[in-house]
Scaffold this motif. Structure first.
Motif, PDB file in Angstrom:
ATOM      1  N   GLU A  36       0.798  -1.221   0.000  1.00  0.00           N
ATOM      2  CA  GLU A  36       0.000   0.000   0.000  1.00  0.00           C
ATOM      3  C   GLU A  36       0.833   1.274   0.000  1.00  0.00           C
ATOM      4  OE1 GLU A  36      -2.459  -0.532   3.422  1.00  0.00           O
ATOM      5  OE2 GLU A  36      -3.999  -1.655   2.315  1.00  0.00           O
ATOM      6  N   GLU A  37       2.059   1.223   0.509  1.00  0.00           N
ATOM      7  CA  GLU A  37       2.887   2.427   0.624  1.00  0.00           C
ATOM      8  C   GLU A  37       3.858   2.510  -0.557  1.00  0.00           C
ATOM      9  OE1 GLU A  37       2.692   4.864   2.697  1.00  0.00           O
ATOM     10  OE2 GLU A  37       1.181   4.046   4.083  1.00  0.00           O
ATOM     11  N   ASP A  38       3.645   3.476  -1.413  1.00  0.00           N
ATOM     12  CA  ASP A  38       4.508   3.630  -2.590  1.00  0.00           C
ATOM     13  C   ASP A  38       5.960   3.888  -2.204  1.00  0.00           C
ATOM     14  OD1 ASP A  38       2.303   3.307  -4.176  1.00  0.00           O
ATOM     15  OD2 ASP A  38       1.938   5.457  -4.429  1.00  0.00           O
ATOM     16  N   TYR A  39       6.174   4.737  -1.197  1.00  0.00           N
ATOM     17  CA  TYR A  39       7.543   5.092  -0.827  1.00  0.00           C
ATOM     18  C   TYR A  39       8.296   3.851  -0.326  1.00  0.00           C
ATOM     19  CZ  TYR A  39      11.514   7.441   1.359  1.00  0.00           C
ATOM     20  OH  TYR A  39      12.793   7.833   1.694  1.00  0.00           O
ATOM     21  N   ALA A  40       7.653   3.048   0.494  1.00  0.00           N
ATOM     22  CA  ALA A  40       8.300   1.842   1.014  1.00  0.00           C
ATOM     23  C   ALA A  40       8.662   0.898  -0.131  1.00  0.00           C
ATOM     24  CB  ALA A  40       7.380   1.137   2.008  1.00  0.00           C
ATOM     25  N   ARG A  41       7.712   0.728  -1.054  1.00  0.00           N
ATOM     26  CA  ARG A  41       7.950  -0.174  -2.180  1.00  0.00           C
ATOM     27  C   ARG A  41       9.105   0.327  -3.030  1.00  0.00           C
ATOM     28  NH1 ARG A  41       3.148  -0.082  -3.371  1.00  0.00           N
ATOM     29  NH2 ARG A  41       3.198   1.150  -5.300  1.00  0.00           N
ATOM     30  N   GLU A  42       9.178   1.624  -3.255  1.00  0.00           N
ATOM     31  CA  GLU A  42      10.260   2.189  -4.072  1.00  0.00           C
ATOM     32  C   GLU A  42      11.621   1.979  -3.410  1.00  0.00           C
ATOM     33  OE1 GLU A  42       9.159   6.230  -4.491  1.00  0.00           O
ATOM     34  OE2 GLU A  42       7.460   5.831  -5.852  1.00  0.00           O
ATOM     35  N   GLN A  43      11.675   2.150  -2.084  1.00  0.00           N
ATOM     36  CA  GLN A  43      12.953   1.983  -1.387  1.00  0.00           C
ATOM     37  C   GLN A  43      13.446   0.533  -1.457  1.00  0.00           C
ATOM     38  OE1 GLN A  43      14.835   4.547   0.067  1.00  0.00           O
ATOM     39  NE2 GLN A  43      13.324   5.676  -1.147  1.00  0.00           N
ATOM     40  N   ILE A  44      12.525  -0.394  -1.345  1.00  0.00           N
ATOM     41  CA  ILE A  44      12.901  -1.808  -1.429  1.00  0.00           C
ATOM     42  C   ILE A  44      13.369  -2.149  -2.843  1.00  0.00           C
ATOM     43  CG2 ILE A  44      12.037  -4.181  -1.234  1.00  0.00           C
ATOM     44  CD1 ILE A  44      10.100  -3.127   0.929  1.00  0.00           C
ATOM     45  N   GLN A  45      12.655  -1.631  -3.831  1.00  0.00           N
ATOM     46  CA  GLN A  45      13.029  -1.884  -5.227  1.00  0.00           C
ATOM     47  C   GLN A  45      14.390  -1.293  -5.547  1.00  0.00           C
ATOM     48  OE1 GLN A  45       8.460  -1.999  -7.072  1.00  0.00           O
ATOM     49  NE2 GLN A  45       9.750  -0.235  -7.399  1.00  0.00           N
ATOM     50  N   THR A  46      14.669  -0.099  -5.019  1.00  0.00           N
ATOM     51  CA  THR A  46      15.959   0.544  -5.262  1.00  0.00           C
ATOM     52  C   THR A  46      17.080  -0.244  -4.612  1.00  0.00           C
ATOM     53  OG1 THR A  46      14.918   2.734  -5.361  1.00  0.00           O
ATOM     54  CG2 THR A  46      17.294   2.656  -4.946  1.00  0.00           C
ATOM     55  N   ALA A  47      16.862  -0.715  -3.412  1.00  0.00           N
ATOM     56  CA  ALA A  47      17.903  -1.430  -2.681  1.00  0.00           C
ATOM     57  C   ALA A  47      18.157  -2.820  -3.247  1.00  0.00           C
ATOM     58  CB  ALA A  47      17.529  -1.538  -1.205  1.00  0.00           C
ATOM     59  N   SER A  48      17.110  -3.474  -3.755  1.00  0.00           N
ATOM     60  CA  SER A  48      17.251  -4.873  -4.175  1.00  0.00           C
ATOM     61  C   SER A  48      17.315  -5.062  -5.684  1.00  0.00           C
ATOM     62  CB  SER A  48      16.072  -5.691  -3.638  1.00  0.00           C
ATOM     63  OG  SER A  48      14.853  -5.242  -4.227  1.00  0.00           O
ATOM     64  N   GLY A  49      16.800  -4.068  -6.424  1.00  0.00           N
ATOM     65  CA  GLY A  49      16.708  -4.233  -7.875  1.00  0.00           C
ATOM     66  C   GLY A  49      15.574  -5.131  -8.277  1.00  0.00           C
ATOM     67  N   VAL A  50      14.680  -5.454  -7.326  1.00  0.00           N
ATOM     68  CA  VAL A  50      13.546  -6.339  -7.602  1.00  0.00           C
ATOM     69  C   VAL A  50      12.265  -5.520  -7.541  1.00  0.00           C
ATOM     70  CG1 VAL A  50      12.250  -8.359  -6.837  1.00  0.00           C
ATOM     71  CG2 VAL A  50      14.751  -8.333  -6.636  1.00  0.00           C
TER      72      VAL A  50
ATOM     73  N   ILE B  97       8.480  -4.846  -6.876  1.00  0.00           N
ATOM     74  CA  ILE B  97       7.486  -5.428  -5.978  1.00  0.00           C
ATOM     75  C   ILE B  97       6.098  -5.228  -6.595  1.00  0.00           C
ATOM     76  CG2 ILE B  97       6.585  -5.451  -3.632  1.00  0.00           C
ATOM     77  CD1 ILE B  97       9.577  -6.146  -3.882  1.00  0.00           C
ATOM     78  N   THR B  98       5.401  -6.325  -6.859  1.00  0.00           N
ATOM     79  CA  THR B  98       4.076  -6.250  -7.499  1.00  0.00           C
ATOM     80  C   THR B  98       3.053  -7.057  -6.701  1.00  0.00           C
ATOM     81  OG1 THR B  98       4.530  -8.193  -8.887  1.00  0.00           O
ATOM     82  CG2 THR B  98       5.130  -6.035  -9.773  1.00  0.00           C
ATOM     83  N   ASP B  99       1.773  -6.786  -6.956  1.00  0.00           N
ATOM     84  CA  ASP B  99       0.672  -7.543  -6.350  1.00  0.00           C
ATOM     85  C   ASP B  99      -0.432  -7.682  -7.384  1.00  0.00           C
ATOM     86  OD1 ASP B  99      -1.055  -8.835  -4.599  1.00  0.00           O
ATOM     87  OD2 ASP B  99      -1.830  -6.941  -3.776  1.00  0.00           O
ATOM     88  N   LEU B 100      -0.175  -8.475  -8.421  1.00  0.00           N
ATOM     89  CA  LEU B 100      -1.100  -8.605  -9.538  1.00  0.00           C
ATOM     90  C   LEU B 100      -2.385  -9.313  -9.145  1.00  0.00           C
ATOM     91  CD1 LEU B 100       1.472  -9.573 -12.320  1.00  0.00           C
ATOM     92  CD2 LEU B 100       0.557  -7.295 -11.747  1.00  0.00           C
ATOM     93  N   ASP B 101      -2.342 -10.195  -8.153  1.00  0.00           N
ATOM     94  CA  ASP B 101      -3.553 -10.931  -7.775  1.00  0.00           C
ATOM     95  C   ASP B 101      -4.348 -10.232  -6.673  1.00  0.00           C
ATOM     96  OD1 ASP B 101      -1.839 -11.305  -5.674  1.00  0.00           O
ATOM     97  OD2 ASP B 101      -1.750 -13.495  -5.805  1.00  0.00           O
ATOM     98  N   GLY B 102      -3.827  -9.102  -6.178  1.00  0.00           N
ATOM     99  CA  GLY B 102      -4.574  -8.306  -5.213  1.00  0.00           C
ATOM    100  C   GLY B 102      -4.731  -8.919  -3.840  1.00  0.00           C
ATOM    101  N   ASP B 103      -3.842  -9.849  -3.463  1.00  0.00           N
ATOM    102  CA  ASP B 103      -3.961 -10.470  -2.140  1.00  0.00           C
ATOM    103  C   ASP B 103      -3.139  -9.755  -1.075  1.00  0.00           C
ATOM    104  OD1 ASP B 103      -1.417 -11.139  -2.909  1.00  0.00           O
ATOM    105  OD2 ASP B 103      -1.622 -13.290  -2.522  1.00  0.00           O
ATOM    106  N   LEU B 104      -2.574  -8.583  -1.435  1.00  0.00           N
ATOM    107  CA  LEU B 104      -1.775  -7.766  -0.518  1.00  0.00           C
ATOM    108  C   LEU B 104      -0.504  -8.471  -0.070  1.00  0.00           C
ATOM    109  CD1 LEU B 104      -4.627  -6.177   1.682  1.00  0.00           C
ATOM    110  CD2 LEU B 104      -3.477  -5.213  -0.324  1.00  0.00           C
ATOM    111  N   ILE B 105       0.009  -9.362  -0.902  1.00  0.00           N
ATOM    112  CA  ILE B 105       1.273 -10.051  -0.667  1.00  0.00           C
ATOM    113  C   ILE B 105       2.079  -9.982  -1.961  1.00  0.00           C
ATOM    114  CG2 ILE B 105       2.367 -12.302  -0.245  1.00  0.00           C
ATOM    115  CD1 ILE B 105       0.085 -13.014   1.581  1.00  0.00           C
ATOM    116  N   PRO B 106       3.365  -9.606  -1.898  1.00  0.00           N
ATOM    117  CA  PRO B 106       4.184  -9.597  -3.124  1.00  0.00           C
ATOM    118  C   PRO B 106       4.054 -10.912  -3.875  1.00  0.00           C
ATOM    119  CG  PRO B 106       5.376  -8.569  -1.334  1.00  0.00           C
ATOM    120  CD  PRO B 106       4.123  -9.132  -0.727  1.00  0.00           C
ATOM    121  N   ASP B 107       4.142 -10.838  -5.204  1.00  0.00           N
ATOM    122  CA  ASP B 107       3.748 -11.963  -6.046  1.00  0.00           C
ATOM    123  C   ASP B 107       4.718 -13.139  -6.053  1.00  0.00           C
ATOM    124  OD1 ASP B 107       1.315 -10.897  -6.915  1.00  0.00           O
ATOM    125  OD2 ASP B 107       2.345  -9.638  -8.390  1.00  0.00           O
ATOM    126  N   THR B 108       6.017 -12.904  -5.917  1.00  0.00           N
ATOM    127  CA  THR B 108       6.971 -13.982  -6.115  1.00  0.00           C
ATOM    128  C   THR B 108       7.838 -14.197  -4.876  1.00  0.00           C
ATOM    129  OG1 THR B 108       8.739 -12.569  -6.965  1.00  0.00           O
ATOM    130  CG2 THR B 108       7.103 -13.360  -8.552  1.00  0.00           C
TER     131      THR B 108
END
Length: 859
Positions: free
Chosen positions: A558-572, A574-585
Motif C-alpha cells: 500500500e505504501e509507494d515510498y516503502a515499495r520504491e525503497q525496497i526496489q531501489t535497494a534490491s533491484g527487484v 514489488i508487485t501484487d497482480l492478484d490483489g492479495d496484498l502479498i508480493p507476487d513472487t
C-alpha cells in the motif's frame, strides 16, 4: 566417664558419652563450622531466582525459545486512571493528564520512550497517545488554533470527543474508555481511562540504570523505569488517581518480603521469651538465641555453598520455620536434661544420660522432618525443589545446633557453676510437674469408645472438604491487597474493555518466502472465526489477532515510498497482480524481508511505520542461530482465573493451527504458549505434586518407623494421628476458603514430617515407661506427665513462632503461617488424645509381649 556412661550402648550411647566427655570439642567444632559457613553466605550469594514454572513443560520450553529468538524492543506499559469526580472526559481531568504527559516527554525518561507512527495522529508519536492528546488536537483544528485543553469548556471537550469517536480514523480511541462509560445527554462520560505507554525495552535494560546512577539489574530496570513513569503521570493527582498495571511485580514482592527480617527477629525474640518462661532460665534463653543465630548462618550459607538459586520460599518462610522447629529439639533435649539433673546427677552425667535416652526420639524426629521437606523435591518446580533441599539440610543443622550444641553449652556453664560437685544447679518442679496432664490424658483414653468414633466422623467431613479445596494463585494471593500493584489490577479488571485477557502466542517457523506458508497463517486466522474463547473486536465482533508479518507485507503493497525503497535497494520490482496484498513472487518476498529486517519499513523520508527492532519482536529472517524464518501471531485469551476457558481456548487454537499448517511443507514447526497457559499448567501441577510428596512422605516415614520401632503395630499407631492431621488441616482450608497454591501445597508433606515428631516422642516414651511399669495405664499417665508436658512446650513455641508469619503482608505466606500453626495444634491434639487411645487399645500389654514382637519382626 560416669558409671552410667559405661552402661550406655549403641549409637546413642556413643553420642551421650561424646557430649559428656568431649563437650569442649563439640562446642568448638560447631562454632568452627559456623564461621566457615560465613564465607559462602557473603561471597557466594546467588544471582538468579529459582523458576516457578514446571520444568520439562513443552509450554515453558517454547516460551524460552521465543525469548531467545525474538528481541524485545517495545514494551507496552499500561496505566489506569480514575476520575475523582466520576468523569475523566472533562476539561480539568484531561488537561491534568495532558500536562503530565508533556512533563513525561520532557523529563529524563523521555529518551527511553518509544516513538511510532500512528494513523490516527497522522504523525510519529513519542511514548503515548491518549484521548487527551487527540482532544487537544481536535480542539485546535475546530477553533483554528484559539482553543485547546487549557481554555476549553466541558461542553467543547464533549463535542471534540464525539467528533473523534465518529471518525473511522480515530474511533479506536474509544477503547481507552472504561466499560462503565456511557453516552448521556451532553455527550460521553467515563469514570476511568486505560492507556499504554510505549517504552524501548532494550534501551531501558542497557542504559537506564547508568543514566540515573543506580545499580539496577537488567531484570528489574524496567520496573524501576515504570515506577518513574507512574510518578510523573500521577503528578498532583488533583482530578484523578492513577495506577500502573503490573508494572513492578518483582519490586513489589521484594519490598513486601523485606519484612521477613523483622518477622524473623520477632520470632527469635518470641522463642527466647517462651524458653525463659518454660525453663525460667535466662541462661537457656541467651544460649538459645546464640544457637538460633548460628542456625540462620548454616541455613543461608549451605545453599550458597552448593550453588542453589535463590527462592522466595527459602528467603521468607524457611528461616522462621527452621528456628521454630529447631527450638523443639532444644526443648525436648533440655527437658530431659533437667529431668536427669533433678535426680541429683552432676551436669555432665545428666547430659550424657539425657542424650542417651532422648537421642532416639530426637534423631527420629529429625529424620521424619527431613523426609517431609525432601519429599517436596519430587516437584517439577525449581523453587520448590530448592526449598526442599535447603529445608532438609537446615533441619539436620537444627538438631546439631539446638538439640546438641545448646544443651552442651548449658551443661558446661552449669558444670562450671557447680565446680565439680554432684549437686545439680538445674531448677525444676520435680515429679509433680505435669501430673494434671497425665491424669487428664488417661481419663480421655479410658473413654476411647467415645473419642475415636467422634474423630472418625469429623475426619470424614474433613476429607470431603479436602477434595473440594480450590486451587488458585493470583496476584491477590501473592501481594498485599492494599498495595498499588493489586489495586492497579483491580482497577483494570473493573474498567478495561479487554479485562481478564492475556495474550496467547502462536509460534510459526518455516520458509515465509513460500506463499503456501503465508496462506497457512491466513487460514489459521480464518479458523479462529468460530472460536469461543479468543478476544474479538468491539466494533466487528470478529477475532482480532495481531499478525505483524501480514501487516508488514500489506503495508509494503500500500505504501509507494516503502515499495520504491525496497526496489531501489534490491533491484527487484514489488508487485501484487492478484490483489492479495502479498508480493507476487518468492524473489520479491525475499527482497522485502532482507530490507525491512535491517532498515525497518519507511512511510516517507523521515518516518518509519515499523522500525527494524520492532519488526524483530515478532518476525525474524536470516537471524544467526535461527535456521528458518519465524513469526508470532498474538491474540487475547481468558485470564488464568477462568481455568476451564483457558484450557478450551488452548484446544481451539491448537486445532486451528493443525488444520492450517499440519500438512504444509514450508512450515517446519509451530506451537502455542502464553502466560495464561503457563499459569494454568502450574495450577494443574500443584494438586498432583502435593499428592506425590504426601505419598512419598507417608511411605518413607512409615518405613523409618518400622526400622526404628521394629514393630508394624507401633509404626501404624504412630502414623495414624498425623494422617488425621493432614485431613483435618485441608478440611480447615476448605471451611476458611484458603486456596491450594505452590506454598500451601507443601504443608501436606510437612504436616506428616513435623506432626509425626509429636507422636514419635509420645510413643518412644510410652514404650520406655511400659518396660518399667508393666502396666499400660501407668505408662500412659507417666508419658503424658513428662513427655506430654514437654510436647505442650514445643507446641506452644512452634505454633506461636509460625503464627508470626501470619503477619506477613503477602496473603499466600500469611496463610502458610496460620495453617502451620493450626497444624501444630492439631498434631498436639492427636498426640495427646488420639494416640493414647490407640496405644491403650492396641499396644502390647507388657514389656515381655513387646520384646517378643520385636524379636519376631527382626527374625
Amino acid at each position: 566417664m560416669s558409671e552410667s556412661g559405661n552402661k550406655r550402648r549403641g549409637l546413642f550411647g556413643w553420642l551421650g558419652n561424646t557430649l559428656e566427655r568431649r563437650s569442649r570439642w563439640v562446642i568448638v567444632g560447631t562454632l568452627v563450622i559456623t564461621v566457615l559457613l560465613f564465607l559462602p553466605l557473603f561471597t557466594m550469594a546467588p544471582t538468579e531466582e529459582a523458576s516457578m514454572n514446571p520444568s520439562g513443560s513443552a509450554l515453558v520450553k517454547l516460551d524460552d525459545q521465543i525469548d531467545d529468538i525474538f528481541s524485545p524492543e517495545v514494551y507496552d506499559m499500561f496505566f489506569v486512571m480514575e476520575a475523582r469526580d466520576g468523569d475523566m472526559l472533562t476539561q480539568e481531568s484531561l488537561y491534568e493528564l495532558y500536562q503530565n504527559e508533556q512533563e513525561l516527554k520532557e523529563s529524563d525518561l523521555a529518551p527511553f520512550l518509544y516513538s511510532r507512527y500512528l494513523d490516527m495522529a497522522d504523525a510519529t508519536v513519542q511514548g503515548m497517545y491518549t484521548i487527551a492528546d487527540a482532544v487537544n488536537t481536535e480542539l485546535l483544528l475546530q477553533s483554528g488554533g484559539s482553543v485547546d485543553l487549557s481554555n476549553a469548556t466541558d461542553l467543547q471537550v464533549k463535542q471534540a470527543v464525539d467528533s473523534l469517536f465518529n471518525d473511522p480514523v480515530t474511533e479506536e480511541l474509544q477503547g481507552q474508555l472504561s466499560v462503565k462509560a456511557e453516552y448521556v445527554e451532553n455527550g460521553w462520560t467515563s469514570p476511568a481511562l486505560v492507556f499504554g505507554v510505549w517504552v524501548g525495552e532494550g534501551k531501558v535494560e542497557e542504559e537506564y540504570p547508568a543514566s540515573i546512577g543506580q545499580d539496577y539489574s537488567e531484570d528489574i530496570a524496567m520496573e524501576h523505569f515504570g515506577r518513574g513513569v507512574q510518578e510523573i503521570l500521577r503528578g498532583g493527582e488533583h482530578q484523578y488517581q492513577l495506577w500502573g498495571v503490573a508494572i513492578d511485580p518483582e519490586l513489589e514482592a521484594d519490598e513486601e518480603a523485606s519484612i521477613a527480617v523483622i518477622l524473623l527477629l520477632a520470632a527469635m525474640l518470641l522463642m527466647a521469651v517462651l524458653l525463659f518462661i518454660i525453663f525460667r532460665s535466662g541462661l537457656i534463653a541467651l544460649v538459645a538465641i546464640l544457637g538460633l543465630g548460628m542456625l540462620i548462618v548454616w541455613l543461608k550459607g549451605f545453599p550458597n555453598l552448593i550453588g542453589l538459586n535463590s527462592a522466595v520460599l527459602v528467603d521468607f518462610i524457611l528461616p522462621i520455620a527452621i528456628i521454630v522447629l529447631g527450638v523443639d529439639y532444644a526443648i525436648h533435649a533440655l527437658f530431659r536434661y533437667r529431668e536427669e539433673s533433678d535426680k541429683g546427677k552432676p551436669p555432665r552425667q545428666a547430659l550424657g544420660d539425657s542424650t542417651y535416652r532422648v537421642g532416639t526420639a530426637l534423631v527420629l524426629a529429625m529424620l521424619t522432618t527431613v523426609i517431609a521437606f525432601s519429599s517436596n523435591a519430587s516437584s517439577s518446580v525449581e523453587s520448590v525443589v530448592v526449598f526442599a533441599i535447603t529445608a532438609s539440610f537446615a533441619i539436620f543443622a537444627a538438631l546439631i545446633i539446638l538439640g546438641f550444641f545448646v544443651p552442651t553449652v548449658v551443661m558446661r556453664y552449669q558444670a562450671w557453676r557447680s565446680r565439680g560437685t554432684t549437686r545439680s544447679v538445674a531448677k525444676g518442679k520435680g515429679p509433680s510437674r505435669g501430673t494434671w496432664l497425665g491424669s487428664f490424658v488417661l481419663g480421655v483414653s479410658n473413654r476411647w469408645f467415645v473419642v475415636l468414633p467422634l474423630i472418625l466422623i469429623v475426619t470424614g467431613f474433613a476429607v470431603w472438604g479436602w477434595l473440594n479445596v480450590d486451587t488458585r494463585m493470583g496476584a491477590k494471593d501473592i501481594c498485599d491487597p492494599g498495595s498499588d500493584f493489586v489495586i492497579g489490577l483491580d482497577k483494570v479488571d473493573e474498567h478495561a474493555v479487554c479485562t481478564g485477557e492475556e495474550p496467547a502466542l502462536l509460534y510459526i517457523e518455516g520458509d515465509f518466502t513460500q506463499h503456501e506458508a503465508l496462506d497457512a497463517i491466513k487460514v489459521t486466522i480464518a479458523e479462529m472465526e468460530d472460536d469461543q474463547y479468543v478476544s474479538r473486536s468491539s466494533v466487528t465482533n470478529k477475532p482480532n489477532p495481531s499478525a505483524l508479518l501480514l501487516d508488514l507485507l500489506e503495508t509494503v503493497i500500500e505504501e509507494d515510498y516503502a515499495r520504491e525503497q525496497i526496489q531501489t535497494a534490491s533491484g527487484v520490482e514489488i508487485t501484487d497482480l492478484d490483489g492479495d496484498l502479498i508480493p507476487d513472487t518468492q524473489e520479491q518476498l525475499q527482497a522485502v524481508y532482507d530490507y525491512v529486517t535491517v532498515n525497518g519499513l519507511p512511510q516517507d523520508e523521515d518516518t518509519l511505520v515499523y522500525t527494524a527492532e520492532y519488526i524483530g519482536e515478532s518476525f525474524v529472517h536470516g537471524k544467526p542461530g535461527v535456521e528458518s524464518d519465524a513469526t508470532l501471531i498474538t491474540i487475547g485469551v481468558p485470564s488464568p482465573v477462568e481455568g476451564e476457558k483457558v484450557k478450551a481456548s488452548k484446544v481451539e487454537l491448537n486445532e486451528d493451527m493443525d488444520a492450517a499448517m499440519g500438512n504444509i511443507d514450508s512450515i517446519d514447526s509451530y506451537g502455542l504458549t502464553g502466560e495464561s497457559y503457563l499459569h494454568v499448567e502450574i495450577l494443574d501441577a500443584i494438586p498432583s505434586a502435593m499428592m506425590n510428596s504426601l505419598i512419598i512422605a507417608v511411605a518413607a516415614v512409615l518405613a523409618l518407623l518400622l526400622v526404628v520401632f521394629r514393630s508394624l503395630r507401633y509404626a501404624i499407631m504412630t502414623i495414624i494421628p498425623v494422617l488425621l492431621v493432614a485431613c483435618w488441616l485441608y478440611g480447615f482450608m476448605y471451611v476458611m476458603d484458603y486456596p491450594l497454591n505452590i506454598v500451601t501445597a507443601t504443608i501436606a508433606a510437612i504436616a506428616i514430617g513435623v506432626g509425626i515428631d509429636f507422636s514419635i516422642h509420645f510413643t518412644q516414651r510410652f514404650r520406655e515407661e511400659l518396660r518399667r511399669s508393666l502396666d499400660k495405664k501407668t505408662a500412659l499417665r507417666e508419658t503424658a506427665r513428662t513427655t506430654g508436658f514437654a510436647l505442650f512446650g514445643t507446641a506452644l513455641t512452634t505454633a506461636v513462632g509460625f503464627a508470626v508469619i501470619a503477619f506477613a503482608p503477602m496473603p499466600m505466606f500469611a496463610t502458610f503461617g496460620v495453617l502451620t500453626a493450626i497444624m501444630i495444634a492439631l498434631a498436639l491434639f492427636m498426640a495427646l488424645f488420639v494416640l493414647p487411645s490407640l496405644l491403650l487399645l492396641f499396644a502390647p500389654s507388657n514389656a515381655k509381649t513387646e520384646e517378643e514382637e520385636k524379636a519376631s519382626a527382626s527374625g
